[in-house]
Design a protein around this motif. Structure first.
Motif, PDB file in Angstrom:
ATOM      1  N   UNK A 158       0.864  -1.312   0.191  1.00  0.00           N
ATOM      2  CA  UNK A 158       0.070  -0.055  -0.107  1.00  0.00           C
ATOM      3  C   UNK A 158       0.849   1.272   0.083  1.00  0.00           C
ATOM      4  N   UNK A 159       2.056   1.229   0.709  1.00  0.00           N
ATOM      5  CA  UNK A 159       2.861   2.393   0.828  1.00  0.00           C
ATOM      6  C   UNK A 159       3.808   2.520  -0.315  1.00  0.00           C
ATOM      7  N   UNK A 160       4.072   1.442  -0.975  1.00  0.00           N
ATOM      8  CA  UNK A 160       4.462   1.554  -2.353  1.00  0.00           C
ATOM      9  C   UNK A 160       3.741   1.842  -3.240  1.00  0.00           C
ATOM     10  N   UNK A 161       2.439   1.771  -3.275  1.00  0.00           N
ATOM     11  CA  UNK A 161       1.551   2.224  -4.295  1.00  0.00           C
ATOM     12  C   UNK A 161       1.069   3.623  -4.265  1.00  0.00           C
ATOM     13  N   UNK A 162       1.047   4.057  -3.000  1.00  0.00           N
ATOM     14  CA  UNK A 162       1.225   5.540  -2.510  1.00  0.00           C
ATOM     15  C   UNK A 162       2.270   6.245  -3.392  1.00  0.00           C
ATOM     16  N   UNK A 163       3.397   5.990  -3.149  1.00  0.00           N
ATOM     17  CA  UNK A 163       4.725   6.441  -3.727  1.00  0.00           C
ATOM     18  C   UNK A 163       4.426   6.681  -5.101  1.00  0.00           C
ATOM     19  N   UNK A 164       4.110   5.427  -5.686  1.00  0.00           N
ATOM     20  CA  UNK A 164       4.282   5.332  -7.236  1.00  0.00           C
ATOM     21  C   UNK A 164       3.174   6.115  -7.596  1.00  0.00           C
ATOM     22  N   UNK A 165       1.871   6.297  -7.342  1.00  0.00           N
ATOM     23  CA  UNK A 165       0.839   6.994  -7.782  1.00  0.00           C
ATOM     24  C   UNK A 165       1.071   8.397  -7.595  1.00  0.00           C
ATOM     25  N   UNK A 166       1.521   8.987  -6.249  1.00  0.00           N
ATOM     26  CA  UNK A 166       1.766  10.180  -6.012  1.00  0.00           C
ATOM     27  C   UNK A 166       2.748  10.787  -6.938  1.00  0.00           C
ATOM     28  N   UNK A 167       3.812  10.132  -7.210  1.00  0.00           N
ATOM     29  CA  UNK A 167       4.812  10.398  -8.057  1.00  0.00           C
ATOM     30  C   UNK A 167       4.281  10.657  -9.410  1.00  0.00           C
ATOM     31  N   UNK A 171      -3.512  12.608  -6.504  1.00  0.00           N
ATOM     32  CA  UNK A 171      -3.783  13.100  -5.244  1.00  0.00           C
ATOM     33  C   UNK A 171      -5.262  13.360  -4.928  1.00  0.00           C
ATOM     34  N   UNK A 172      -5.851  12.096  -4.393  1.00  0.00           N
ATOM     35  CA  UNK A 172      -7.264  11.915  -4.143  1.00  0.00           C
ATOM     36  C   UNK A 172      -7.514  11.469  -2.844  1.00  0.00           C
ATOM     37  N   UNK A 173      -8.537  11.378  -2.326  1.00  0.00           N
ATOM     38  CA  UNK A 173      -9.177  10.932  -1.129  1.00  0.00           C
ATOM     39  C   UNK A 173      -8.741   9.663  -1.109  1.00  0.00           C
ATOM     40  N   UNK A 174      -9.191   8.599  -1.919  1.00  0.00           N
ATOM     41  CA  UNK A 174      -8.811   7.369  -1.554  1.00  0.00           C
ATOM     42  C   UNK A 174      -7.379   7.022  -1.528  1.00  0.00           C
ATOM     43  N   UNK A 175      -6.385   7.790  -2.159  1.00  0.00           N
ATOM     44  CA  UNK A 175      -4.986   7.466  -2.144  1.00  0.00           C
ATOM     45  C   UNK A 175      -4.818   8.125  -0.727  1.00  0.00           C
ATOM     46  N   UNK A 176      -5.068   9.163  -0.220  1.00  0.00           N
ATOM     47  CA  UNK A 176      -4.695   9.540   1.257  1.00  0.00           C
ATOM     48  C   UNK A 176      -5.374   8.626   2.065  1.00  0.00           C
ATOM     49  N   UNK A 177      -6.313   8.314   2.079  1.00  0.00           N
ATOM     50  CA  UNK A 177      -6.946   7.359   3.125  1.00  0.00           C
ATOM     51  C   UNK A 177      -6.112   5.798   3.269  1.00  0.00           C
ATOM     52  N   UNK A 178      -5.841   5.491   2.065  1.00  0.00           N
ATOM     53  CA  UNK A 178      -5.095   4.205   1.906  1.00  0.00           C
ATOM     54  C   UNK A 178      -3.680   4.428   2.729  1.00  0.00           C
ATOM     55  N   UNK A 179      -3.087   5.601   2.350  1.00  0.00           N
ATOM     56  CA  UNK A 179      -1.752   5.553   3.125  1.00  0.00           C
ATOM     57  C   UNK A 179      -1.861   5.672   4.612  1.00  0.00           C
ATOM     58  N   UNK A 180      -3.115   6.515   5.053  1.00  0.00           N
ATOM     59  CA  UNK A 180      -3.206   6.390   6.593  1.00  0.00           C
ATOM     60  C   UNK A 180      -3.533   5.046   7.407  1.00  0.00           C
ATOM     61  N   UNK A 181      -4.239   4.431   6.474  1.00  0.00           N
ATOM     62  CA  UNK A 181      -4.699   2.949   6.823  1.00  0.00           C
ATOM     63  C   UNK A 181      -3.495   2.216   6.893  1.00  0.00           C
ATOM     64  N   UNK A 182      -2.534   2.107   6.101  1.00  0.00           N
ATOM     65  CA  UNK A 182      -1.618   1.424   6.113  1.00  0.00           C
ATOM     66  C   UNK A 182      -0.659   1.619   7.317  1.00  0.00           C
ATOM     67  N   UNK A 183      -0.377   3.102   7.534  1.00  0.00           N
ATOM     68  CA  UNK A 183       0.228   3.401   8.672  1.00  0.00           C
ATOM     69  C   UNK A 183      -0.511   2.884  10.057  1.00  0.00           C
TER      70      UNK A 183
END
Length: 409
Positions: A158-167, A171-183
């Protein structure tokens, strides 16, 4: 430099979804063209008639990719093994017919939903990975891939997905929420709080009375009357977070002119809030749109109605305005009728959700809440016959027509 957003209200609806459906059904009976068929299928979806959609579209030899995806969504709404198989086949056809990567990704995101229901999680994860390779901005694929990875305990994915997609600019709510849930799964509490941004970006304040009104109380009383007699009022809606609630999907109409007055007032409050938080160093703040549409709907709950944990997928900033709150809620001492902001136990885990904590806000007449659209929130049944009336809203970045059609479907 000004941080104000150019906010436009959504288009005023002159007909309810039910009235428009009746007109289009009559038009389709006279002229069964592909264009009219697509419009009819879309309205049947809005009116929760999945069986009519499958009857209308199944077996048609000239469906385009968007119609095949609408058919897939209708099959999924059957919530049966037959429906899952029908959805998979429809998305397969949609993928083959699509000419753009965004369409192919949307078809794959739907296919993965069917694969998950059919128990083939490995295939679903591969399908979703392919979808995001085609379109890094696809919100459904992001949400579903993160959910499957978290269920498997694969927080690194999930964190790797966040870094890849953010790069790649996502930048949307599903992506931000996914990173928070992983942490949260990693018990990294500071990172969760930073990502959710609740401490910096939440706002709760009473709105001033609009121009021409002596008090917010008198305005709310007139607005409540409009909403309670609104022709678009309906009970429940499939696919939303609402349970046992009355809803108005498009309250902005000629039948309710005070809704426009309210939304203009909310738009001013949003920009005042954005001015306050605009300088914060955060991915959500950095994604602030220059141009956006203010989309609203109305949720009316009686004793048993409530909202499940959810985020707002298509918004950047979301919120709620309380038009009428029963005294038992406004002056209560329990969670009944309140809204809670936190993390869902089923996605974050019970311990992580408890560690993050819940901010329970007691509604009051005239209170306006604002928070990032990736903020998880829910409400509680209030147990009384008096109706609690809330106008919810999203500030949506201007998006392409293809995305608007995907949301409508």
């Amino acid at each position: 430099m000004s941080r104000r957003i150019n906010i436009e209200l959504e288009t005023v609806k002159h007909l309810t979804a039910q009235d428009e459906l009746a007109l289009v059904q009559a038009a389709y009976a006279r002229n069964p063209s592909p264009t009219m068929r697509w419009r009819l299928a879309s309205l049947l979806v809005l009116n929760d008639d999945a069986k009519a959609v499958t009857a209308l579209l199944s077996g048609q030899a000239d469906l385009g990719p968007r119609e095949e995806m609408t058919l897939a969504q209708a099959w999924l709404a059957h919530e049966s093994a037959e429906g899952d198989a029908g959805a998979w086949a429809a998305t397969d056809r949609a993928f083959a017919l699509s000419e753009q990567d965004e369409e192919r990704a949307a078809a794959l995101a739907l296919r993965a939903k069917a694969e998950t229901r059919m128990g083939d999680v490995d295939a679903a994860r591969a399908t979703l990975t392919q979808a995001l390779a085609l379109d890094p901005h696809n919100k459904d694929a992001c949400k579903r891939l993160a959910t499957l990875a978290l269920a498997a305990g694969d927080t690194g994915a999930v964190l790797a997905m966040y870094d890849d997609l953010a790069a790649k600019g996502a930048a949307h709510s599903r992506l931000f929420a996914a990173k928070a849930l992983a942490h949260a799964h990693r018990d990294e509490r500071d990172q969760v709080r930073t990502m959710m941004g609740a401490d910096d970006f939440f706002r709760a304040a009473k709105l001033p009375p609009p121009a021409g009104w002596d008090s917010i109380e008198s305005f709310n009383a007139a607005l409540a009357e409009e909403l309670m007699t609104h022709p678009g009022l309906r009970f429940d809606r499939y696919g939303t977070a609402s349970e046992l609630t009355w809803r108005i999907d498009s309250p902005l109409s000629r039948a309710a002119p005070l809704v426009r007055v309210l939304l203009d007032t909310i738009a001013d409050a949003i920009n005042a809030h954005v001015e306050r938080v605009g300088g914060v160093d955060h991915p959500w703040a950095a994604a602030r749109p220059t141009d956006a549409t203010l989309r609203a709907w109305c949720v009316i709950t009686e004793s048993d109605g409530f909202e499940n944990w959810h985020v707002h997928q298509f918004g950047w900033l979301s919120g709620a305005y309380y038009v009428r709150v029963p005294d038992s809620i406004a002056n209560g001492d329990t969670e009944a009728g309140c809204i809670a902001l936190g993390l869902p136990e089923d996605l974050a885990g019970e311990e992580a959700a408890a560690a993050y904590g819940t901010n329970v806000v007691r509604p009051q007449n005239g209170l306006c809440l604002m928070f990032p659209s990736h903020t998880y929130h829910r409400t509680f049944p209030h147990g009384v016959r008096d109706r609690r009336i809330c106008v919810a809203f999203d500030l949506k970045p201007r998006i392409a027509m293809a995305d608007e059609e995907a949301e409508a479907a």
